[in-house]
Design a protein around this motif. Structure first.
Motif, short mmCIF file in Angstrom:
data_model
loop_
_atom_site.label_atom_id
_atom_site.label_comp_id
_atom_site.label_asym_id
_atom_site.label_seq_id
_atom_site.Cartn_x
_atom_site.Cartn_y
_atom_site.Cartn_z
N UNK A 43 73.64 11.17 37.64
CA UNK A 43 72.97 10.44 38.72
C UNK A 43 71.47 10.35 38.53
N UNK A 44 70.92 11.19 37.65
CA UNK A 44 69.47 11.20 37.47
C UNK A 44 69.00 10.35 36.30
N UNK A 45 69.87 10.06 35.34
CA UNK A 45 69.45 9.34 34.14
C UNK A 45 69.22 7.86 34.43
N UNK A 46 68.35 7.25 33.62
CA UNK A 46 68.19 5.79 33.74
C UNK A 46 69.27 5.09 32.93
N UNK A 47 69.21 3.78 32.85
CA UNK A 47 70.31 3.03 32.24
C UNK A 47 70.41 3.27 30.73
N UNK A 48 69.35 3.81 30.12
CA UNK A 48 69.40 4.11 28.69
C UNK A 48 69.54 5.61 28.43
N UNK A 49 69.84 6.39 29.48
CA UNK A 49 70.10 7.82 29.28
C UNK A 49 68.86 8.66 29.10
N UNK A 50 67.73 8.22 29.65
CA UNK A 50 66.49 8.97 29.53
C UNK A 50 66.15 9.69 30.84
N UNK A 51 65.24 10.65 30.74
CA UNK A 51 64.77 11.40 31.89
C UNK A 51 63.28 11.72 31.68
N UNK A 52 62.53 11.75 32.78
CA UNK A 52 61.13 12.16 32.72
C UNK A 52 61.01 13.65 33.05
N UNK A 53 60.07 14.32 32.40
CA UNK A 53 59.87 15.74 32.68
C UNK A 53 58.39 16.06 32.77
N UNK A 54 58.08 16.98 33.72
CA UNK A 54 56.71 17.40 33.94
C UNK A 54 56.64 18.92 33.98
N UNK A 55 55.54 19.44 33.47
CA UNK A 55 55.20 20.86 33.60
C UNK A 55 53.74 20.89 34.06
N UNK A 56 53.51 20.73 35.38
CA UNK A 56 52.15 20.59 35.88
C UNK A 56 51.40 21.92 35.97
N UNK A 57 50.09 21.83 35.96
CA UNK A 57 49.24 22.99 36.18
C UNK A 57 48.90 23.01 37.67
N UNK A 58 49.87 23.40 38.49
CA UNK A 58 49.71 23.35 39.95
C UNK A 58 50.52 24.47 40.57
N UNK A 59 49.87 25.31 41.36
CA UNK A 59 50.50 26.54 41.84
C UNK A 59 51.66 26.27 42.79
N UNK A 60 51.54 25.29 43.68
CA UNK A 60 52.63 25.01 44.62
C UNK A 60 53.86 24.52 43.85
N UNK A 61 53.68 23.59 42.92
CA UNK A 61 54.79 23.09 42.11
C UNK A 61 55.47 24.23 41.37
N UNK A 62 54.68 25.07 40.75
CA UNK A 62 55.24 26.16 39.95
C UNK A 62 56.02 27.14 40.80
N UNK A 63 55.51 27.46 42.00
CA UNK A 63 56.21 28.38 42.89
C UNK A 63 57.53 27.79 43.38
N UNK A 64 57.51 26.50 43.72
CA UNK A 64 58.74 25.86 44.20
C UNK A 64 59.84 25.91 43.14
N UNK A 65 59.50 25.57 41.91
CA UNK A 65 60.50 25.57 40.84
C UNK A 65 60.97 27.00 40.56
N UNK A 66 60.03 27.94 40.56
CA UNK A 66 60.39 29.33 40.29
C UNK A 66 61.36 29.87 41.34
N UNK A 67 61.06 29.64 42.62
CA UNK A 67 61.89 30.21 43.68
C UNK A 67 63.17 29.41 43.91
#
Length: 212
Positions: free
Chosen positions: A117-141
């Motif tokens: 459900x997440x892939x686009x029509x060519x089977x790709x996905x975007x990924x991010x690893x931001x330098x942001x404390x709120x983002x990092x805490x959300x993913x971690x927890x």
């Protein structure tokens, strides 16, 4: 759809976020909800990668249908996670390791660990690893990647850096927002890697274009 009476607005300090204050957001994500939260590129919608319901809701909010050429994007916790969910040749890995964490979106061929459900029509996905404390805490927890979609302006959009305006606009579409104060939207730089490791610049944003 959530009603205004059920809407939660969690006020946090984005520079020194208290993980305990983020607990309601993590619990909402675990239930399959879509939230609004602050990132290094502005406010964004977010849902758990494992939630098909959340992915469907986020697609509707963003207006990105399942056969769209634009891939959806996830936040990951580590570079190893990026290699788990995306096909990354050695050339791509060297570039990614040099640039991240930072304001970049890497578009890669998705692996079988990415929900269809997440892939686009060519089977790709975007990924991010931001330098942001709120983002990092959300993913971690949360314990898994966080599907993310930036709030993009339109002709009838509010000032997207103002949490009060965001609440007024989206309180019937989502049930919770993490308020990190005013954040001016500045998009990430988007780099696409093919399976040979060749790199294409899809969008110039905050991140500088590297010299490969």
């Amino acid at each position: 759809m959530a009603s205004r009476l059920n809407f939660q607005r969690l006020r946090i300090d984005p520079e020194r976020p208290d993980p305990r204050k983020l607990s309601p957001a993590v619990e909402a994500l675990q239930r399959g909800a879509v939230i609004i939260y602050p990132t290094d590129t502005g406010y964004a919608f977010g849902c758990a990668l494992s939630s098909n319901k959340g992915i469907s809701t986020l697609r509707k909010l963003k207006g990105i249908h399942a056969k769209h050429a634009k891939p959806l994007t996830m936040l990951v916790e580590t570079l190893n996670d990026m290699g788990r969910y995306g096909v990354m040749p050695n050339t791509a890995f060297r570039v990614v390791r040099r640039l991240l964490p930072g304001p970049y979106t890497m578009v890669l061929r998705a692996t079988s660990d990415v929900p269809r459900a997440m892939k686009n029509r060519t089977g790709e996905v975007g990924m991010r690893l931001p330098d942001h404390k709120v983002c990092n805490l959300l993913v971690e927890h949360l314990g898994e990647p966080l599907l993310t979609g930036s709030l993009t302006p339109g002709e009838d959009s509010p000032e997207l850096e103002d949490p009060a305006e965001l609440e007024a606009r989206y309180n019937r579409d989502i049930g919770l927002m993490i308020d990190g104060g005013h954040i001016w939207p500045e998009p990430s730089t988007v780099l696409r890697f093919d399976e040979r490791g060749d790199i294409e610049v899809l969008r110039e944003g905050q991140g500088e274009i590297p010299n490969w």
